[in-house]
Design an enzyme around this catalytic site. Sequence first.
Site, PDB file in Angstrom:
ATOM      1  N   ASN A  27      11.554  -6.681  -4.403  1.00  0.00           N
ATOM      2  CA  ASN A  27      12.680  -7.492  -4.862  1.00  0.00           C
ATOM      3  C   ASN A  27      13.076  -7.187  -6.302  1.00  0.00           C
ATOM      4  OD1 ASN A  27      11.280  -9.378  -2.689  1.00  0.00           O
ATOM      5  ND2 ASN A  27      13.429  -9.977  -2.850  1.00  0.00           N
ATOM      6  N   THR A  70       0.593  -2.422 -11.046  1.00  0.00           N
ATOM      7  CA  THR A  70      -0.772  -2.837 -11.358  1.00  0.00           C
ATOM      8  C   THR A  70      -1.312  -1.865 -12.392  1.00  0.00           C
ATOM      9  OG1 THR A  70      -1.139  -3.758  -9.147  1.00  0.00           O
ATOM     10  CG2 THR A  70      -3.089  -3.221 -10.420  1.00  0.00           C
ATOM     11  N   TYR A 123       2.520 -16.068  -7.904  1.00  0.00           N
ATOM     12  CA  TYR A 123       1.550 -15.205  -8.571  1.00  0.00           C
ATOM     13  C   TYR A 123       0.207 -15.905  -8.538  1.00  0.00           C
ATOM     14  CZ  TYR A 123       5.984 -13.686 -10.551  1.00  0.00           C
ATOM     15  OH  TYR A 123       7.268 -13.275 -10.709  1.00  0.00           O
TER      16      TYR A 123
END
Length: 384
Positions: free
Chosen positions: A94, A275, A132
């Site tokens: 997104n 990440t 999250y």
Amino acid sequence: WLLETCVYLPSLNAAFYLRVSLRKGKSLREALMELDLLEDFLTKHPPSLAAKYSPTTATYEPLANYMDLEYVGTISIGTPPQEFTVLFDTGSSNLWVPSMYCSSEACADHQRYNPALSSTYRGTDDSISTWYGTGSMRGYLAYDTVQVSDIQVPNQIFGLSMTEPGSFLYYAPFDGFLGLAFPSISSSGATPVFDNMMSQSLVSQNLFSIYLTPDEKKGSFVMFGGIDDAYFTGNLSWIPLSSETYWQIKVDSITMYGRPIACPYGCQGIVDSGTSLVAGPAAGINNIQYEIGAAQAKNGSHMVNCSFISLLPDIVFIINGIQFPLPPQAYIRQLKDGSCMSGFEAFSLHTTGGDLWILGDVFLRRYYSVFDRANNMVGLAPAL
């Protein structure tokens, strides 16, 4: 913020490739350390890597290992353009940025999109919610023109946050996300930016590539529609995807001194620019931390004696029968206070294809990476 456009005109094909420069800025960990807030912050906001990849929660957005994310770039949304700093994230799908109507403290500290200022804005009644490990974003979906380098994508659907509870996004060194994974994991079914680039023939090849480097003079970038062989050595090794969700591949094993130290029977790996570290199951990560002499600090990080780095072995990821070594200079991060931190961290998530490992920026700084949507493959070559 610098947007850099590289145009290549091959003799038989007037195809063009567009490059977006990424800035390596101060990480959230470093900012909090300077403010002497790190230990207290991590106690109140422990990260949850598994939240990003849980197969039962496809609406999750990333901020996995948000403490060390550093590579961000600039896009614009609207007519005239409103600029935003975003994380180009291969681990989500997104696009979202803060809305000017967001009342959260985190929004007040970042650039916010104002729909009233854009003549090409089109709102919807559809909502978007993302979670999250330490907070969430809730908002709504809208359409507008999105510009990424010189690529203009009209009628791109994107999220606008109305609330961003918690404090961790307040410290994040970016405004929002631009996801580069597959539509199958897009929250609310929103079409990803790169899918619109492909369907509208805005890129010459249905692929993009990423080069990450700590060397600010060389400069990191995402290149849409092309591969720049000036930034890697040898040939690209092409690896088929095991799932068209994330950029997921099969890892044969992870070795040290020629012996398996983790993933001995094979596992799944996600190539993820969103990440920062390399993450995997506790058993394998604990083996690695023990072998490299990493000890856990109060703030949860695993620290290494800097004077021993030159004595440490390579850790080798064997993927599709090919060895991809990480030398200690790649997997040990030297922080600005002079301490040295392991680039590995533990998290647990088992998939039908095996335990899951996340090949984040620690891995990507070592390997130029190509994300090929036409053939559903990842290409890797040693980065220069």
